[in-house]
Design a protein around this motif. Sequence first.
Motif, PDB file in Angstrom:
ATOM      1  N   ALA A 115      -3.095   8.566 -15.076  1.00 58.24           N
ATOM      2  CA  ALA A 115      -2.536   7.625 -16.047  1.00 58.24           C
ATOM      3  C   ALA A 115      -1.125   7.213 -15.666  1.00 58.24           C
ATOM      4  N   LEU A 116      -0.346   8.203 -15.150  1.00 60.37           N
ATOM      5  CA  LEU A 116       1.009   7.897 -14.713  1.00 60.37           C
ATOM      6  C   LEU A 116       0.994   6.908 -13.564  1.00 60.37           C
ATOM      7  N   GLY A 117       0.076   7.117 -12.609  1.00 62.18           N
ATOM      8  CA  GLY A 117      -0.028   6.202 -11.481  1.00 62.18           C
ATOM      9  C   GLY A 117      -0.387   4.801 -11.922  1.00 62.18           C
ATOM     10  N   LEU A 118      -1.320   4.676 -12.865  1.00 62.08           N
ATOM     11  CA  LEU A 118      -1.707   3.363 -13.377  1.00 62.08           C
ATOM     12  C   LEU A 118      -0.546   2.699 -14.115  1.00 62.08           C
ATOM     13  N   GLY A 119       0.204   3.520 -14.833  1.00 60.44           N
ATOM     14  CA  GLY A 119       1.353   2.985 -15.556  1.00 60.44           C
ATOM     15  C   GLY A 119       2.409   2.446 -14.623  1.00 60.44           C
ATOM     16  N   LEU A 120       2.683   3.200 -13.557  1.00 62.81           N
ATOM     17  CA  LEU A 120       3.659   2.733 -12.578  1.00 62.81           C
ATOM     18  C   LEU A 120       3.191   1.457 -11.898  1.00 62.81           C
ATOM     19  N   ALA A 121       1.905   1.390 -11.605  1.00 60.28           N
ATOM     20  CA  ALA A 121       1.365   0.190 -10.974  1.00 60.28           C
ATOM     21  C   ALA A 121       1.490  -1.009 -11.902  1.00 60.28           C
ATOM     22  N   ALA A 122       1.268  -0.782 -13.200  1.00 60.33           N
ATOM     23  CA  ALA A 122       1.375  -1.879 -14.163  1.00 60.33           C
ATOM     24  C   ALA A 122       2.805  -2.377 -14.265  1.00 60.33           C
ATOM     25  N   VAL A 123       3.777  -1.434 -14.240  1.00 64.55           N
ATOM     26  CA  VAL A 123       5.179  -1.834 -14.296  1.00 64.55           C
ATOM     27  C   VAL A 123       5.559  -2.639 -13.064  1.00 64.55           C
ATOM     28  N   ALA A 136      27.064 -13.339   5.201  1.00 62.39           N
ATOM     29  CA  ALA A 136      26.403 -12.029   5.149  1.00 62.39           C
ATOM     30  C   ALA A 136      26.914 -11.152   6.279  1.00 62.39           C
ATOM     31  N   VAL A 137      27.329  -9.935   5.946  1.00 65.28           N
ATOM     32  CA  VAL A 137      27.811  -8.997   6.955  1.00 65.28           C
ATOM     33  C   VAL A 137      26.623  -8.263   7.568  1.00 65.28           C
ATOM     34  N   PRO A 138      26.363  -8.406   8.869  1.00 62.51           N
ATOM     35  CA  PRO A 138      25.250  -7.690   9.496  1.00 62.51           C
ATOM     36  C   PRO A 138      25.451  -6.178   9.386  1.00 62.51           C
ATOM     37  N   PRO A 139      24.445  -5.431   8.960  1.00 62.62           N
ATOM     38  CA  PRO A 139      24.613  -3.980   8.797  1.00 62.62           C
ATOM     39  C   PRO A 139      24.769  -3.265  10.133  1.00 62.62           C
ATOM     40  N   ASP A 140      25.470  -2.148  10.098  1.00 62.55           N
ATOM     41  CA  ASP A 140      25.580  -1.297  11.284  1.00 62.55           C
ATOM     42  C   ASP A 140      24.220  -0.676  11.567  1.00 62.55           C
ATOM     43  N   PHE A 141      23.888  -0.541  12.853  1.00 65.02           N
ATOM     44  CA  PHE A 141      22.564  -0.072  13.241  1.00 65.02           C
ATOM     45  C   PHE A 141      22.504   1.428  13.537  1.00 65.02           C
ATOM     46  N   SER A 142      23.592   2.153  13.379  1.00 65.77           N
ATOM     47  CA  SER A 142      23.599   3.573  13.751  1.00 65.77           C
ATOM     48  C   SER A 142      22.544   4.369  12.992  1.00 65.77           C
ATOM     49  N   LEU A 143      22.438   4.133  11.686  1.00 62.45           N
ATOM     50  CA  LEU A 143      21.533   4.906  10.834  1.00 62.45           C
ATOM     51  C   LEU A 143      20.525   4.024  10.117  1.00 62.45           C
ATOM     52  N   ILE A 144      20.341   2.806  10.590  1.00 61.62           N
ATOM     53  CA  ILE A 144      19.514   1.841   9.872  1.00 61.62           C
ATOM     54  C   ILE A 144      18.070   2.316   9.726  1.00 61.62           C
ATOM     55  N   ALA A 145      17.562   3.050  10.717  1.00 67.04           N
ATOM     56  CA  ALA A 145      16.170   3.501  10.660  1.00 67.04           C
ATOM     57  C   ALA A 145      15.944   4.586   9.612  1.00 67.04           C
ATOM     58  N   LYS A 146      17.009   5.236   9.164  1.00 69.97           N
ATOM     59  CA  LYS A 146      16.893   6.237   8.100  1.00 69.97           C
ATOM     60  C   LYS A 146      17.364   5.674   6.760  1.00 69.97           C
ATOM     61  N   ALA A 147      18.179   4.626   6.812  1.00 71.38           N
ATOM     62  CA  ALA A 147      18.749   4.067   5.581  1.00 71.38           C
ATOM     63  C   ALA A 147      17.876   2.983   4.966  1.00 71.38           C
ATOM     64  N   ARG A 148      17.014   2.349   5.747  1.00 69.86           N
ATOM     65  CA  ARG A 148      16.163   1.280   5.239  1.00 69.86           C
ATOM     66  C   ARG A 148      14.707   1.714   5.294  1.00 69.86           C
ATOM     67  N   ALA A 149      14.054   1.697   4.162  1.00 69.82           N
ATOM     68  CA  ALA A 149      12.642   2.050   4.096  1.00 69.82           C
ATOM     69  C   ALA A 149      12.074   1.550   2.781  1.00 69.82           C
ATOM     70  N   VAL A 150      10.771   1.366   2.740  1.00 77.06           N
ATOM     71  CA  VAL A 150      10.080   0.913   1.535  1.00 77.06           C
ATOM     72  C   VAL A 150       9.396   2.109   0.893  1.00 77.06           C
ATOM     73  N   GLU A 151       9.630   2.300  -0.397  1.00 72.45           N
ATOM     74  CA  GLU A 151       8.989   3.391  -1.114  1.00 72.45           C
ATOM     75  C   GLU A 151       7.479   3.169  -1.131  1.00 72.45           C
ATOM     76  N   ARG A 152       6.732   4.203  -0.778  1.00 69.73           N
ATOM     77  CA  ARG A 152       5.282   4.059  -0.656  1.00 69.73           C
ATOM     78  C   ARG A 152       4.559   4.268  -1.981  1.00 69.73           C
ATOM     79  N   GLY A 153       5.275   4.844  -2.965  1.00 70.56           N
ATOM     80  CA  GLY A 153       4.708   4.931  -4.303  1.00 70.56           C
ATOM     81  C   GLY A 153       3.673   6.027  -4.462  1.00 70.56           C
ATOM     82  N   PHE A 154       3.248   6.189  -5.695  1.00 75.62           N
ATOM     83  CA  PHE A 154       2.233   7.195  -6.042  1.00 75.62           C
ATOM     84  C   PHE A 154       0.839   6.606  -5.819  1.00 75.62           C
ATOM     85  N   PRO A 155      -0.130   7.340  -5.269  1.00 76.21           N
ATOM     86  CA  PRO A 155      -0.037   8.746  -4.864  1.00 76.21           C
ATOM     87  C   PRO A 155       0.249   8.926  -3.376  1.00 76.21           C
TER      88      PRO A 155
END
Length: 274
Positions: free
Chosen positions: A10-18, A132-151
């Motif tokens: 139910a929680l997963g369905l609720g998050l998907a609805a939001v 737009a200021v281009p971001p520094d690339f030192s840690l970009i691979a750890k700082a930028r990511a898309v949340e994969r969500g439940f489950p």
Amino acid sequence: MKSILNGLAALGLGLAAVTASNAAEYPIKKPVEQDWSFAGPFGTYDKGQLQRGFKVYREVCAACHSMNLVAFRNLEDLGYSEAQVRAIAAEYEVEDGPDDSGDMFMRAAKPSDRFPAPFANPQQAAASNSGAVPPDFSLIAKARAVERGFPTFVFDIFTQYAEAGPDYIHALLTGYEEDAEGHEVPEGTYYNPYFISSASLAMAPPLSEGMVTYDDGAPETVDQYSRDVSAFLMWAAEPHMEARKSTGFVVMVFLLLFGGLMYLTKRKIWADVH
């Protein structure tokens, strides 16, 4: 147990609805999980791929994006010799000083220096990139990511998925589309459904077929460039990943053996106690 599972569903369905009800949810499209050599508990970096990715960074990305936390001497991890690293560093100039007169001066970089930024300050960077200021690339691979969500994130715990950053960078670099599909694209920006913050971004498509020449015969395509530079940026963000995984494996083996010995010791001591 059944009630708990029903509650989680139910929680997963609720998050998907939001999520579905939020019209401003980005990215519009989720990155596709790629096959990386460094994925999983025993993954390792492909040095050939890292060198290709570094070449893409030098010839394309470095014109706008800095890597303030990476030193030239770190390139030895990519398979370059000490002499090669010195030669690469000498191609750059860094500010040093003050000299005897109290003035700053420019000199050829040394292996101990970090990669110099392409702009003197954030204001100059913004003025050269449509505000737009281009971001520094030192840690970009750890700082930028898309949340994969439940489950999905639950399964990621067991598969040890940690490549969300490279997956996102690869999707962004290969995801530029001309058709905005009804989304509003401000003037001076470029539609990209994989961008994590909005429907478009100020960076124009940076890669094109054949723009970087590879010496090892690898395909000179946008997809290959994107994969290589994504892997390189993952190394820049986590250069000691291989050592971490190796140490973690040894620790897990030790804990299993130690736990077994403790169990046998307990059985021996308390064997005569009912």
